[in-house]
Write a protein that holds these residues in place. Structure first.
Motif, PDB file in Angstrom:
ATOM      1  N   LYS A   4      38.169  -7.301  44.162  1.00  0.00           N
ATOM      2  CA  LYS A   4      38.239  -8.726  44.107  1.00  0.00           C
ATOM      3  C   LYS A   4      37.202  -8.965  45.394  1.00  0.00           C
ATOM      4  CE  LYS A   4      40.426 -13.076  44.095  1.00  0.00           C
ATOM      5  NZ  LYS A   4      41.871 -13.593  43.823  1.00  0.00           N
ATOM      6  N   VAL A 110      37.488 -15.990  35.254  1.00  0.00           N
ATOM      7  CA  VAL A 110      38.032 -16.374  36.664  1.00  0.00           C
ATOM      8  C   VAL A 110      37.277 -17.546  37.265  1.00  0.00           C
ATOM      9  CG1 VAL A 110      38.310 -15.109  39.090  1.00  0.00           C
ATOM     10  CG2 VAL A 110      38.517 -13.745  37.014  1.00  0.00           C
ATOM     11  N   GLU A 114      37.858 -19.247  43.273  1.00  0.00           N
ATOM     12  CA  GLU A 114      38.681 -18.296  43.888  1.00  0.00           C
ATOM     13  C   GLU A 114      37.789 -17.247  44.804  1.00  0.00           C
ATOM     14  OE1 GLU A 114      41.258 -15.488  41.636  1.00  0.00           O
ATOM     15  OE2 GLU A 114      41.565 -17.000  40.169  1.00  0.00           O
ATOM     16  N   LYS A 117      36.720 -18.172  48.497  1.00  0.00           N
ATOM     17  CA  LYS A 117      37.729 -18.085  49.564  1.00  0.00           C
ATOM     18  C   LYS A 117      37.915 -16.811  50.065  1.00  0.00           C
ATOM     19  CE  LYS A 117      40.256 -21.658  47.371  1.00  0.00           C
ATOM     20  NZ  LYS A 117      41.171 -22.221  46.449  1.00  0.00           N
TER      21      LYS A 117
END
Length: 119
Positions: A4, A110, A114, A117
């Motif tokens: 990620k 996704v 997100e 951050k």
């Protein structure tokens, strides 16, 4: 570094070069190839290459080495394989032709917010 975090670095590099129609797909539960697939349009070949160059630079700055790049400076489509993260940069017509979003439709979309951050 997590996949990620890697995807976040790639996303930010693409966004810095004003990539269009950025799509991030979590394919971790349906593929052993990678955890994230990032698909983006460039408006012309120069922008495609600028996006590719910036992703390469930002990933390298963070110690992430690409396993393979398919395509070259004159390509209208470039694949960048970072193991857990695959980045595909297209010209719009090529993106429509290959239609990766349909191929990977079982993955989870996704929200790019997100990744803004992620450090």
């Amino acid at each position: 570094m997590t996949s990620k975090e890697m995807a976040g670095i790639a996303y930010k590099a693409i966004d810095e070069k004003l990539g269009k129609d950025i799509k991030i797909i979590d394919i971790s539960e349906i593929s052993i190839l990678a955890d994230y697939l990032i698909i983006v349009n460039g408006t012309n070949i120069s922008q495609v290459q600028a996006i590719v160059d910036n992703v390469e630079m930002r990933m390298a700055e963070n110690g992430i080495v690409n396993k393979k790049i398919e395509g070259n400076r004159n390509s209208t489509w470039v694949l960048m394989d970072y193991g857990d993260v695959i980045v595909q940069v297209f010209m719009p017509d090529d993106r429509l032709f290959y239609d990766l979003e349909s191929i990977w439709r079982d993955g989870k979309d996704v929200d790019a917010e997100e990744f803004k951050k992620v450090p």
